[in-house]
Design a protein around this motif. Structure first.
Motif, PDB file in Angstrom:
ATOM      1  N   HIS A   1       7.659   5.879   0.606  1.00  0.00           N
ATOM      2  CA  HIS A   1       7.908   4.984  -0.518  1.00  0.00           C
ATOM      3  C   HIS A   1       9.382   4.598  -0.548  1.00  0.00           C
ATOM      4  CE1 HIS A   1       4.272   7.274  -1.806  1.00  0.00           C
ATOM      5  NE2 HIS A   1       3.863   6.026  -2.095  1.00  0.00           N
TER       6      HIS A   1
ATOM      7  N   ARG B   1       6.747  11.294   1.292  1.00  0.00           N
ATOM      8  CA  ARG B   1       5.950  12.052   0.316  1.00  0.00           C
ATOM      9  C   ARG B   1       5.449  13.363   0.918  1.00  0.00           C
ATOM     10  NH1 ARG B   1       0.434   9.531  -1.846  1.00  0.00           N
ATOM     11  NH2 ARG B   1      -0.284  10.505   0.074  1.00  0.00           N
TER      12      ARG B   1
ATOM     13  N   ARG C   1      10.439   5.557  -8.098  1.00  0.00           N
ATOM     14  CA  ARG C   1       9.380   6.236  -8.856  1.00  0.00           C
ATOM     15  C   ARG C   1       8.199   5.284  -9.075  1.00  0.00           C
ATOM     16  NH1 ARG C   1      11.743   9.391  -6.973  1.00  0.00           N
ATOM     17  NH2 ARG C   1      13.316  10.816  -7.810  1.00  0.00           N
ATOM     18  N   GLN C   2       8.508   4.026  -9.272  1.00  0.00           N
ATOM     19  CA  GLN C   2       7.442   3.046  -9.443  1.00  0.00           C
ATOM     20  C   GLN C   2       6.603   2.933  -8.175  1.00  0.00           C
ATOM     21  OE1 GLN C   2       8.870  -0.790 -10.629  1.00  0.00           O
ATOM     22  NE2 GLN C   2       6.881  -1.807 -10.323  1.00  0.00           N
TER      23      GLN C   2
ATOM     24  N   GLN D   1       6.254   5.285  -5.931  1.00  0.00           N
ATOM     25  CA  GLN D   1       5.568   6.562  -5.707  1.00  0.00           C
ATOM     26  C   GLN D   1       4.312   6.701  -6.565  1.00  0.00           C
ATOM     27  OE1 GLN D   1       8.887   9.194  -6.468  1.00  0.00           O
ATOM     28  NE2 GLN D   1       9.242   9.548  -4.283  1.00  0.00           N
ATOM     29  N   SER D   2       4.195   5.839  -7.563  1.00  0.00           N
ATOM     30  CA  SER D   2       2.990   5.892  -8.386  1.00  0.00           C
ATOM     31  C   SER D   2       1.774   5.375  -7.636  1.00  0.00           C
ATOM     32  CB  SER D   2       3.198   5.072  -9.672  1.00  0.00           C
ATOM     33  OG  SER D   2       3.386   3.685  -9.357  1.00  0.00           O
ATOM     34  N   ARG D   3       2.007   4.753  -6.501  1.00  0.00           N
ATOM     35  CA  ARG D   3       0.907   4.252  -5.673  1.00  0.00           C
ATOM     36  C   ARG D   3       0.612   5.268  -4.568  1.00  0.00           C
ATOM     37  NH1 ARG D   3       4.613  -1.064  -5.308  1.00  0.00           N
ATOM     38  NH2 ARG D   3       4.531  -1.584  -7.545  1.00  0.00           N
ATOM     39  N   GLU D   4      -0.655   5.371  -4.233  1.00  0.00           N
ATOM     40  CA  GLU D   4      -1.075   6.398  -3.285  1.00  0.00           C
ATOM     41  C   GLU D   4      -0.569   6.117  -1.880  1.00  0.00           C
ATOM     42  OE1 GLU D   4      -2.808  10.007  -2.304  1.00  0.00           O
ATOM     43  OE2 GLU D   4      -2.517   9.083  -4.265  1.00  0.00           O
TER      44      GLU D   4
END
Length: 669
Positions: free
Chosen positions: A377, A293, A401-402, A404-407
């Motif tokens: 991620h 990220r 993508r799922q 990456q939705s987490r910090e």
């Protein structure tokens, strides 16, 4: 020199052909013997003439002495006195006959004896055959002629003298001849010493071994030849190194990411498509997508050089991870996004592996980016038989993508990662049972020449029979490797293949060995023993395939196996050529007969300019080394047309012939 069924050039001593040293020794030795024989014959003739002249002179002297005695000392007209003189002379034993004849030729007095054995072999006396000249002298009284004396000398002594002389000549010639031949043999052997080394060097060059040097010194001309051969070996070695580097460079340009050394996006997608959509290769597996990220922010803050270094470190971690997963491969897609494919992996294992990999990469990224807040991620998707590569990539991307939705650093499994197949213990039981009950069978697929005709060989693909049906190698081999059962499968397969060759010697076969089998010394020992017992007519029709990864990771074991197979004239080929990133220089010292280009380079080659140029270079360099080049995975007419233009030696694929069970006959074959 001959080319065996594997296309390998082999140099052997030709039976019935004389060596140069033997030819020189025979020619020069014959010349020496001829000169000595000529000397003996000439000397014998000379001494024979000399002895004959001595014999004739002795007879003349005797006739003259008797004639003078009868003319002056004794009354030649008195037969009694004459007989007494002749008896006295004759009794000396040096005359064969003495006769005193009057003017009418009537004998007045005389003595004679037969020619007795002169003390020499009869054959020698017949060979010498000395002449017996009759010497004459006049007997006179004053001016009146009374008659003449005829004397013949005894040749016995002459024969004995000539025999001793001949023995001395023969003995001297024999001593000189033996000494001359010994000196000649030593001289020729010393002079031609470099030739044996040059022959061994030429054989090594034929086997693509450029390390051998000739250090033996001899005559000026041969020294120049050895220097030229050594220089040629050096030049060929440098040329091969340059060609190998060129191939590596072309492969990197075409298939590797310039920063990380992993597969480029295009190369990864190509290989993934081949793994999933090839009917023979399609099997369950796991695709992972990993992304760092905010790598763009790190790149901007720390500089491009730091960003490239970070990417290389991430690639090192991924490569270390792949080293423990046979058949797996990875690539860099864009920026800091990486893709990993693990054939045969189970979702339960993939979760554990992915979590550990994310944690390791998170620690690496955090240390490099401190004090910036970063995360790693990952998304996981399971490959099912019949699933398209694009669909699998989309599923893995959705999972990414799922995550990456987490910090924080995390991973996600597409569709929850539901288990649709057996557990690991079930797989172990299925494979072990198939081995135990001999349910490992094989199918065949032809490798065809461009010109047509009989196949070069039939490639062997293993299968196992289970209650659920027949499973392909792509399904169970990755599991068998994890459980350490692949060596047992290869043992069964090799024995079945040898039995097939004995029953059908007209149909050559090719079998690929797993890296674990090649690394096993008991397997290598048993394999060589089986092949030796099978005999050359059988094993010369068996091709052994070794993958590039096996060659790279087990170089010593591969070298030992290749030397043993070379002694049995078993052709060996490099399987899955091009996908391992292995330096091409192994062909310099290892006697491979052929390369088999991996599916991923062939799939869509009619529209892939880089792969086409790479393959063209490989074919040219391999042919210059006496190595044949085969292609696998040819599934369209366009692909095959391109390969034929490039000069491929053989090709196989669904377009050319589908696999069939070994106990069946393919349609149209």
């Amino acid at each position: 020199m001959f080319v065996n069924s594997g296309g390998r050039v082999t140099i052997r001593r030709q039976r019935g052909v004389m060596s140069l040293g033997s030819l020189l020794l025979i020619f020069t030795g014959t010349l020496l013997v001829a000169v000595l024989l000529a000397g003996i014959v000439t000397s014998f003739g000379y001494f024979r003439g000399y002895v004959s002249e001595q014999l004739a002179g002795h007879a003349r002297d005797g006739a003259t002495a008797i004639g003078l005695s009868l003319s002056n000392a004794i009354d030649g007209a008195d037969p009694v006195a004459s007989a007494s003189l002749i008896d006295a002379v004759f009794d000396s034993g040096r005359y064969l006959s003495i006769r005193y004849l009057d003017l009418q030729g009537a004998p007045v007095a005389g003595r004679a004896k037969p020619l007795s054995s002169p003390g020499v072999p009869g054959w020698f006396r017949r060979l010498a055959d000395l002449a017996l000249p009759v010497a004459e002298a006049e007997v006179v009284r004053g001016w009146r002629r009374l008659g003449k004396v005829q004397v013949v000398s005894d040749p016995g002594r002459a024969y004995r003298d000539l025999w001793r002389i001949s023995l001395a000549l023969i003995l001297g010639a024999a001593v000189i001849g033996v000494a001359g031949l010994v000196v000649l043999f030593v001289l020729i052997r010393w002079t031609l010493r470099p030739l044996a080394a040059l022959e061994a060097q030429a054989h090594a060059l034929g086997q693509r071994d450029f390390r051998r040097r000739v250090s033996v010194r001899s005559t000026r001309e041969l020294n120049r030849v050895t220097e030229a051969m050594n220089q040629m070996a050096d030049d060929l070695g440098l040329l091969f190194e340059g060609q190998a580097k060129l191939i590596q460079h072309l492969r990197r340009l075409s298939n590797e990411d310039g920063v990380t050394g992993l597969a480029s996006r295009k190369a990864f997608d190509q290989r993934l498509k081949t793994e999933l959509e090839s009917e023979e290769k399609s099997a369950p597996g796991i695709l992972m997508l990993l992304q760092l990220r905010d790598f763009a922010g790190f790149n901007q803050a720390c500089g491009r050089a730091a960003g490239d270094q970070l990417l290389r470190q991430v690639a090192t971690v991924i490569q270390r991870f792949l080293a423990g997963h046979s058949g797996g491969f990875a690539g860099r897609r864009t920026g800091a996004e990486f893709a990993i494919y693990l054939p045969g992996a189970l979702p339960s294992d993939a979760r554990v592996w992915c979590q550990a990999l994310v944690q390791e990469l998170d620690g690496l990224y955090a240390d490099r980016a401190s004090p910036r807040a970063v995360a790693v991620h990952a998304g996981i998707a399971r490959a099912e038989p019949g699933l398209r590569a694009r669909t699998l990539m989309a599923a893995a991307d959705e999972a990414l993508r799922q995550a990456q939705s987490r910090e924080d650093s995390d991973w996600a499994f597409a569709d929850g990662g539901q288990e649709h197949h057996h557990s690991m213990e079930t797989w172990r039981a299925i494979i072990a049972q198939a081995i135990r009950e001999g349910q490992v069978v094989f199918w065949l697929q032809p490798m065809l020449r461009e010109a047509g005709g009989r196949p070069i060989y039939h490639q062997v693909f293993s299968r196992i029979r289970t209650p659920e049906g027949t499973l392909k190698a792509g399904v169970f081999v990755p599991m068998a490797e994890r459980f350490g059962l692949v060596e047992a499968i290869d043992r069964l397969l090799v024995r079945q293949v040898l039995a097939r060759l004995k029953a059908h010697p007209e149909q050559p076969l090719a079998v690929s060995l797993a890296g674990a089998s090649v690394a096993s010394e008991p397997f290598r020992r048993d394999l060589v023993a089986w092949l030796a017992r099978a005999g050359r007519p059988v094993v010369s029709n068996l091709w052994i395939g070794l993958s590039e990864q096996t060659i790279h990771h087990h170089r010593k074991a591969v070298g030992q196996l290749l030397r043993a197979l070379a002694r049995l004239d078993v052709p060996v080929l490099v399987d899955h050529f091009g996908v391992g990133g292995v330096p091409f220089s192994y062909l310099r010292n290892l006697p491979f007969c052929a390369l088999r280009i991996d599916h991923s380079f062939i799939h869509g080659i009619d529209g892939h300019e880089e792969n086409r140029f790479y393959l063209e270079s490989v074919i040219a360099i391999a042919h210059s080394r006496g190595v044949r080049v085969f292609a696998s995975g040819v599934e369209t007419a366009a692909e095959y047309a391109i390969l034929c233009k490039l000069g491929i030696d053989g090709a196989m694929g669904y377009h050319l012939g589908r696999p069939f069970a070994a106990d069946q006959q393919p349609t149209g074959d």
